[in-house]
Design an enzyme around this catalytic site. Structure first.
Site, PDB file in Angstrom:
ATOM      1  N   GLU A  71      58.613  54.895   5.404  1.00 20.84           N
ATOM      2  CA  GLU A  71      59.482  53.718   5.553  1.00 20.84           C
ATOM      3  C   GLU A  71      60.575  53.716   4.470  1.00 20.84           C
ATOM      4  OE1 GLU A  71      57.827  50.323   7.123  1.00 20.84           O
ATOM      5  OE2 GLU A  71      59.498  49.032   6.578  1.00 20.84           O
ATOM      6  N   SER A  85      56.011  45.125  12.606  1.00 22.98           N
ATOM      7  CA  SER A  85      55.951  46.098  13.700  1.00 22.98           C
ATOM      8  C   SER A  85      56.242  47.496  13.172  1.00 22.98           C
ATOM      9  CB  SER A  85      56.944  45.730  14.805  1.00 22.98           C
ATOM     10  OG  SER A  85      58.285  45.884  14.378  1.00 22.98           O
ATOM     11  N   SER A  86      57.016  47.602  12.106  1.00 22.34           N
ATOM     12  CA  SER A  86      57.344  48.938  11.569  1.00 22.34           C
ATOM     13  C   SER A  86      56.089  49.614  11.012  1.00 22.34           C
ATOM     14  CB  SER A  86      58.445  48.849  10.508  1.00 22.34           C
ATOM     15  OG  SER A  86      58.075  48.017   9.433  1.00 22.34           O
ATOM     16  N   ASP A 124      52.388  46.058   3.896  1.00 20.68           N
ATOM     17  CA  ASP A 124      52.279  46.154   5.355  1.00 20.68           C
ATOM     18  C   ASP A 124      51.374  47.299   5.787  1.00 20.68           C
ATOM     19  OD1 ASP A 124      54.205  44.262   4.992  1.00 20.68           O
ATOM     20  OD2 ASP A 124      55.842  45.431   5.845  1.00 20.68           O
ATOM     21  N   GLU A 145      54.022  36.429  -1.541  1.00 26.77           N
ATOM     22  CA  GLU A 145      55.202  37.028  -0.890  1.00 26.77           C
ATOM     23  C   GLU A 145      56.176  37.565  -1.931  1.00 26.77           C
ATOM     24  OE1 GLU A 145      55.261  38.217   2.320  1.00 26.77           O
ATOM     25  OE2 GLU A 145      54.624  36.182   2.762  1.00 26.77           O
ATOM     26  N   HIS A 146      56.712  38.746  -1.639  1.00 30.83           N
ATOM     27  CA  HIS A 146      57.620  39.435  -2.571  1.00 30.83           C
ATOM     28  C   HIS A 146      56.917  39.723  -3.905  1.00 30.83           C
ATOM     29  CE1 HIS A 146      61.413  39.537  -0.311  1.00 30.83           C
ATOM     30  NE2 HIS A 146      61.021  38.388   0.205  1.00 30.83           N
ATOM     31  N   ALA A 180      60.053  40.496  13.317  1.00 26.47           N
ATOM     32  CA  ALA A 180      59.632  39.091  13.212  1.00 26.47           C
ATOM     33  C   ALA A 180      58.902  38.841  11.904  1.00 26.47           C
ATOM     34  CB  ALA A 180      58.734  38.732  14.394  1.00 26.47           C
ATOM     35  N   LEU A 210      56.344  40.427  11.098  1.00 29.50           N
ATOM     36  CA  LEU A 210      54.933  40.676  11.389  1.00 29.50           C
ATOM     37  C   LEU A 210      54.611  42.165  11.294  1.00 29.50           C
ATOM     38  CD1 LEU A 210      54.585  38.153  14.348  1.00 29.50           C
ATOM     39  CD2 LEU A 210      54.042  37.804  11.923  1.00 29.50           C
ATOM     40  N   SER A 236      59.486  55.146  23.717  1.00 28.27           N
ATOM     41  CA  SER A 236      58.894  53.839  23.416  1.00 28.27           C
ATOM     42  C   SER A 236      59.244  52.870  24.522  1.00 28.27           C
ATOM     43  CB  SER A 236      59.433  53.300  22.087  1.00 28.27           C
ATOM     44  OG  SER A 236      59.107  51.917  21.981  1.00 28.27           O
TER      45      SER A 236
HETATM   46  P1  ADP Z   1      59.195  44.207  11.260  1.00 31.17           P
HETATM   47  O1  ADP Z   1      58.423  45.301  10.608  1.00 31.17           O
HETATM   48  O2  ADP Z   1      59.146  42.916  10.493  1.00 31.17           O
HETATM   49  O3  ADP Z   1      58.842  43.999  12.686  1.00 31.17           O
HETATM   50  P2  ADP Z   1      61.356  45.983  10.687  1.00 31.17           P
HETATM   51  O4  ADP Z   1      62.829  45.850  10.720  1.00 31.17           O
HETATM   52  O5  ADP Z   1      60.697  46.409   9.425  1.00 31.17           O
HETATM   53  O6  ADP Z   1      60.727  44.633  11.230  1.00 31.17           O
HETATM   54  O7  ADP Z   1      60.911  47.061  11.769  1.00 31.17           O
HETATM   55  C1  ADP Z   1      61.372  46.979  13.106  1.00 31.17           C
HETATM   56  C2  ADP Z   1      61.826  48.357  13.536  1.00 31.17           C
HETATM   57  O8  ADP Z   1      60.685  49.248  13.649  1.00 31.17           O
HETATM   58  C3  ADP Z   1      62.457  48.386  14.916  1.00 31.17           C
HETATM   59  O9  ADP Z   1      63.835  48.077  14.850  1.00 31.17           O
HETATM   60  C4  ADP Z   1      62.217  49.827  15.343  1.00 31.17           C
HETATM   61  O10 ADP Z   1      63.153  50.699  14.731  1.00 31.17           O
HETATM   62  C5  ADP Z   1      60.846  50.129  14.738  1.00 31.17           C
HETATM   63  N1  ADP Z   1      59.779  49.822  15.701  1.00 31.17           N
HETATM   64  C6  ADP Z   1      58.809  48.894  15.559  1.00 31.17           C
HETATM   65  N2  ADP Z   1      58.010  48.852  16.661  1.00 31.17           N
HETATM   66  C7  ADP Z   1      58.492  49.781  17.523  1.00 31.17           C
HETATM   67  C8  ADP Z   1      58.135  50.210  18.845  1.00 31.17           C
HETATM   68  N3  ADP Z   1      57.125  49.645  19.513  1.00 31.17           N
HETATM   69  N4  ADP Z   1      58.881  51.194  19.402  1.00 31.17           N
HETATM   70  C9  ADP Z   1      59.921  51.744  18.753  1.00 31.17           C
HETATM   71  N5  ADP Z   1      60.316  51.357  17.521  1.00 31.17           N
HETATM   72  C10 ADP Z   1      59.623  50.409  16.912  1.00 31.17           C
HETATM   73 MG    MG Z   2      58.775  46.101   8.702  1.00 27.19          MG
END
Ligand code: ADP
Ligand code: MG
Length: 406
Positions: free
Chosen positions: A180, A142-143, A192, A44-45, A138, A140, A78
């Site tokens: 990103e 999602s970005s 990621d 990590e990091h 989280a 995990l 979304s």
């Molecule tokens: P992580 O990558 O750990 O989940 P981040 O802060 O890096 O957290 O990314 C989350 C951001 O990515 C959300 O606030 C949103 O801007 C974008 N994002 C992720 N998934 C979606 C989705 N399904 N629809 C729209 N935006 C999303």
């Molecule tokens: Mg992220």
């Protein structure tokens, strides 16, 4: 018993994205694509220090239904965000400039912007509908799941063929990192996006962030009667904020002082620590250098035999040591993460650690098969006792990378 957040199968993922697309735009999408979230087993990091990390792709994915346009317009919707957004690709500029894109669309149009700049695609615009079962913010990723789903979709509709092999996927991943970093303005490393595009089912991805080289490492927990529980602490986690950037800057400054390109090149930790006069910076360096060594040992352990007995104890001890180092030396843990890790261990987890950038987000716990719900329940109870927000749980089974679903 606490519930585990299910992942969508292909049919459910396709139905959801297609339904949102047709309800929002006229007609059908050109196709449906998905990319997974990830958890990092250890390391990590380390990514932005040219180090090693070991993510697996989650069965939980972000799915996009997309249709190409020829007029340079992008329309986005979304299921996780309000409203329809619309912008012109030609107007997209980097974060921090007057043309910066507000909010979540930056992760989507940033990919098109980066692919164009890399000369990989001509941006004709597109309509896209997004849905996801990857928890937000989280840790995990999602970005990256969103970026990488868009990347394979754009690659496919342009018939560029990059997703067809690992070298092309590495180029798509690089474009997603630019999206990103430069368009969304989050200074994250490359783990990621590599995980979402380059992982394989049943394997962990050993990623060498010095040169982007990867190796697949067999990681079949079910075969040895284990499973990996992910605990989403739901604690506040702002990766784009100053804490992450401050850690990164401290490492880069330490590398400069030590006369190396990145902390990966530190071979003698004691000598490096003796050469730095700031105690906080010494701790940061100690985390990075020992964490990279832990990844090497963890991989060697996985490769030396079945994860049982002494080998399981050795792997679990490395996981535990990673958490201690992130908490005490790198100072990126949070009370929720520490409680999650301690409660999971007390409930029988072999090893547990925070995962992802930290300051909230998720922890992982290596547990005996079938015990995840009970360990989750113990964590839930520990959170309730302290008045923390109720955590969420899922099982991390090493899954497939980004691909077309329909
Ligand atoms: P992580 O990558 O750990 O989940 P981040 O802060 O890096 O957290 O990314 C989350 C951001 O990515 C959300 O606030 C949103 O801007 C974008 N994002 C992720 N998934 C979606 C989705 N399904 N629809 C729209 N935006 C999303
Ligand atoms: Mg992220």
């Amino acid at each position: 018993m606490s519930e585990l957040l299910p992942a969508w199968d292909d049919a459910a993922a396709v139905d959801r994205a297609r339904a949102l697309f047709t309800a929002t735009f006229d007609g059908e999408p050109d196709g449906v694509w998905a990319a997974p979230g990830r958890v990092n087993l250890i390391g990590e990091h380390t990514d932005y220090n040219g180090g090693l990390c070991l993510p697996i792709a989650l069965p939980h994915r972000t799915v996009v239904a997309l249709r190409a346009r020829t007029d340079g317009l992008v329309r986005l919707v979304s299921a996780q965000e309000d409203g329809l957004r619309e912008l012109r690709l030609a107007d997209v500029g980097p974060a921090g400039t007057p043309d910066a894109v507000e909010g979540w669309p930056a992760y989507v149009v940033g990919v098109a912007w980066a692919l164009e700049r890399e000369g990989l695609l001509d941006g004709g615009g597109f309509d896209v509908a997004v849905d996801s079962c990857v928890p937000y913010g989280a840790g995990l990723s999602s970005s990256a799941a969103l970026e990488c789903a868009v990347a394979v979709a754009l690659d496919d509709v342009a018939a560029a063929g990059l997703a067809a092999d690992d070298a092309g996927r590495a180029r798509l991943a690089a474009a997603c990192v630019r999206a990103e970093n430069e368009v969304a303005g989050a200074p994250t490393g490359g783990m990621d996006q590599a995980a979402a595009l380059r992982c394989a089912p049943g394997q962990a991805l050993l990623l060498d962030c010095r040169d982007g080289a990867t190796e697949q490492v067999p990681f079949d927990l079910a075969a040895v009667g284990l499973e990996l529980l992910v605990i989403d602490t739901r604690a506040e986690h702002q990766l784009a904020d100053g804490q992450y950037a401050a850690r990164r800057t401290s490492c880069e400054d330490a590398a400069r002082r030590l006369g190396v390109g990145t902390l990966r090149e530190v071979t003698d930790l004691d000598a490096a620590l003796a050469a730095l006069d700031d105690a906080e910076q010494r701790r940061r360096v100690r985390h990075v250098v020992t964490e990279i060594a832990r990844v090497e040992e963890f991989v060697a352990t996985l490769r030396s035999g079945e994860l049982r007995g002494d080998l399981l104890r050795a792997a679990a001890a490395l996981v535990d040591a990673s958490h201690t180092s992130l908490r005490d030396d790198y100072e990126v843990s949070a009370p929720e993460l520490d409680v999650a890790v301690e409660a999971a261990r007390a409930a029988g987890a072999h090893g547990a650690r925070m995962t992802g950038g930290g300051f909230g987000g998720s922890a992982i716990a290596l547990v005996d098969a079938g015990t995840a719900p009970a360990v989750a329940e113990a964590v839930r109870a520990a959170f309730a006792e302290r008045g923390f927000t109720e955590p969420a749980f899922l099982l991390a089974v090493p899954s497939a990378p980004a691909s077309r679903l329909a």
